[in-house]
Design a protein around this motif. Structure first.
Motif, short mmCIF file in Angstrom:
data_model
loop_
_atom_site.label_atom_id
_atom_site.label_comp_id
_atom_site.label_asym_id
_atom_site.label_seq_id
_atom_site.Cartn_x
_atom_site.Cartn_y
_atom_site.Cartn_z
N ASP A 167 0.84 -1.21 0.00
CA ASP A 167 0.00 0.00 0.00
C ASP A 167 0.87 1.25 0.00
O ASP A 167 0.63 2.20 -0.74
CB ASP A 167 -0.91 0.02 1.24
N GLU A 171 1.17 3.99 -3.00
CA GLU A 171 0.87 5.41 -2.75
C GLU A 171 1.99 6.30 -3.26
O GLU A 171 1.76 7.30 -3.93
CB GLU A 171 0.73 5.66 -1.24
N SER A 174 1.90 6.39 -6.98
CA SER A 174 0.79 7.20 -7.49
C SER A 174 1.15 8.68 -7.41
O SER A 174 0.99 9.44 -8.38
CB SER A 174 -0.48 6.95 -6.67
N GLU A 180 -3.66 11.09 -7.16
CA GLU A 180 -4.11 10.82 -5.79
C GLU A 180 -3.42 9.56 -5.27
O GLU A 180 -3.25 8.60 -6.03
CB GLU A 180 -5.62 10.59 -5.77
N PRO A 181 -3.09 9.54 -3.96
CA PRO A 181 -2.34 8.40 -3.42
C PRO A 181 -2.99 7.03 -3.65
O PRO A 181 -2.29 6.03 -3.78
CB PRO A 181 -2.25 8.69 -1.92
N ASN A 182 -4.32 6.98 -3.70
CA ASN A 182 -4.96 5.65 -3.83
C ASN A 182 -5.17 5.20 -5.28
O ASN A 182 -5.77 4.15 -5.53
CB ASN A 182 -6.31 5.64 -3.10
N THR A 183 -4.67 5.97 -6.24
CA THR A 183 -5.00 5.68 -7.65
C THR A 183 -4.55 4.29 -8.10
O THR A 183 -5.33 3.51 -8.65
CB THR A 183 -4.36 6.73 -8.59
N LYS A 185 -3.57 1.61 -6.36
CA LYS A 185 -4.19 0.50 -5.62
C LYS A 185 -5.61 0.26 -6.13
O LYS A 185 -6.00 -0.89 -6.40
CB LYS A 185 -4.20 0.82 -4.12
N SER A 186 -6.39 1.32 -6.29
CA SER A 186 -7.77 1.08 -6.71
C SER A 186 -7.81 0.59 -8.16
O SER A 186 -8.65 -0.25 -8.50
CB SER A 186 -8.67 2.29 -6.47
N GLY A 190 -8.18 -2.62 -5.60
CA GLY A 190 -8.42 -2.24 -4.20
C GLY A 190 -8.18 -3.41 -3.26
O GLY A 190 -7.15 -4.09 -3.35
N GLU A 191 -9.15 -3.70 -2.43
CA GLU A 191 -8.97 -4.78 -1.44
C GLU A 191 -9.00 -6.17 -2.08
O GLU A 191 -8.69 -7.17 -1.43
CB GLU A 191 -9.99 -4.67 -0.30
#
Ligand SMILES: O=C(O)CCC(=O)C(=O)O
Ligand SMILES: [Fe+2]
Length: 332
Positions: A167, A171, A174, A180-183, A185-186, A190-191
């Motif tokens: 993660d 981040e 990204s 954005e930091p979650n770009t 991963k999503s 994502g999860e």
């Protein structure tokens, strides 16, 4: 034809390497030596965030590879991970073969050696254990090694830590793209992001100057996080040369894989790498491949693509389709 196991475990019939392991001249380590005086990037993750974004993204743009220290995974846990993996590979060959995979029939999990599809292909000097480690809904611990008995507990604990580190790195990468930091991963599910554990085991080889452990390749996943057992052998390709990765105790080696190269539209580079084997010592490495779910559609991020200035450099497809093409050496 003698198998890898006949040779590595029973000494084979001779101390000469059989032909299926002898690389053509232009691939042999003796003819493709690593360049001297060049070292891979190392980044301590205990630095301020802004510095980390710069250093990690620069390394992943220029090399597709970075060694990270002060990553938050304890030396004790890494040591336990190594002990349970060594414990499994110390079992007699028959006991390991009880876990045999069947890659030809799509059963990738378990114990095996690389499948050779084409008689001209050379055999890699290693065996391995491969299994999913996340997400929980897809993991089947029944097929994990049952010996040593603590294999499961240690591997679960390690993978939890590896997912946290993943993660963090996603981040930083990204933000290194100005996103954005979650770009990332999503975009990778994502999860539902997947983690696959591969324990590589390279026994001593009678003529290491003629053979390879893993042959030159890029990892098809998004990121690989790897710890070696302290025996050198990994090399990464940079600017037309092989660069040897020195052992740095406690470091975790991060490889950019193909899916991050595609999502970043080539800003980050999937690193070409290979491993050499040696005559005296067994080398081992613990790789965790971080990948999207197979049905996830992956292509250059729309934020990074615009008309004529930055056209997409890669096609968009499911990860399942990407894997199929890569495994079967079809164009992407
Ligand atoms: O053993 C290593 O250091 C690298 C192994 C590797 O490249 C792989 O399993 O994909
Ligand atoms: Fe690899």
């Amino acid at each position: 034809m003698e198998s890898f196991q006949d040779l590595a475990y029973n000494g084979g019939t001779t101390q000469q390497l059989p032909p299926q392991f002898i690389r053509p001249s232009h691939e042999r380590p003796e003819n493709t030596k690593a360049i001297e005086g060049v070292t891979v990037p190392v980044v301590s993750l205990s630095q301020p965030h802004e510095l980390l974004v710069d250093q990690v993204s620069k390394a992943c743009m220029e090399w597709g590879f970075v060694m990270v220290t002060n990553h938050g995974i304890s030396a004790t846990l890494i040591q336990r991970l190594k002990e349970v993996g060594e414990g499994f590979f110390a079992l007699p060959l028959k006991a390991k073969q009880a876990y045999a995979n069947d890659a030809a029939n799509g059963k990738f999990e378990g114990y095996g050696t690389k499948m050779i599809k084409n008689p001209d292909e050379k055999t890699e000097w290693l065996d391995y254990f491969f299994h999913l480690a996340a997400p929980p809904a897809k993991v089947n611990p029944q097929i994990w090694p049952k010996h040593p008995p603590s294999y499961r507990e240690v591997t679960e604990e390690y993978n939890k830590e590896i997912l946290k580190l993943t993660d963090k790195i996603l981040e930083l990468l990204s933000e290194g793209l100005g996103l954005e930091p979650n770009t990332l991963k999503s975009s990778l599910g994502g999860e539902d992001i997947e983690a696959e554990m591969k324990i590589n085991h390279y026994p001593p080889c009678p003529q290491p100057e003629l053979a390879l452990g893993v042959e030159p390749h890029t990892d098809m996943c998004a990121l690989t996080l790897l710890v070696p057992n302290g025996v050198a052998g990994l090399q990464v390709w940079k600017d037309g040369n092989w660069v040897a990765v020195d052992c740095l105790p406690g470091a975790i080696l991060v490889h950019v894989g193909d899916q991050i190269e595609v999502l970043s539209n080539g800003k980050y580079t999937g690193v070409l790498h290979r491993t050499l084997v040696n005559k005296e010592r067994t080398r081992m490495s613990w790789a965790v491949f971080i990948a999207p779910p197979h049905d996830k559609v992956i292509g250059p991020l729309p934020q990074l693509v615009d008309g004529d200035q930055n056209p997409p450099k890669y096609s968009t497809k499911t990860f399942a389709d990407y894997r199929y093409r890569k495994i079967n050496k079809l164009p992407q």
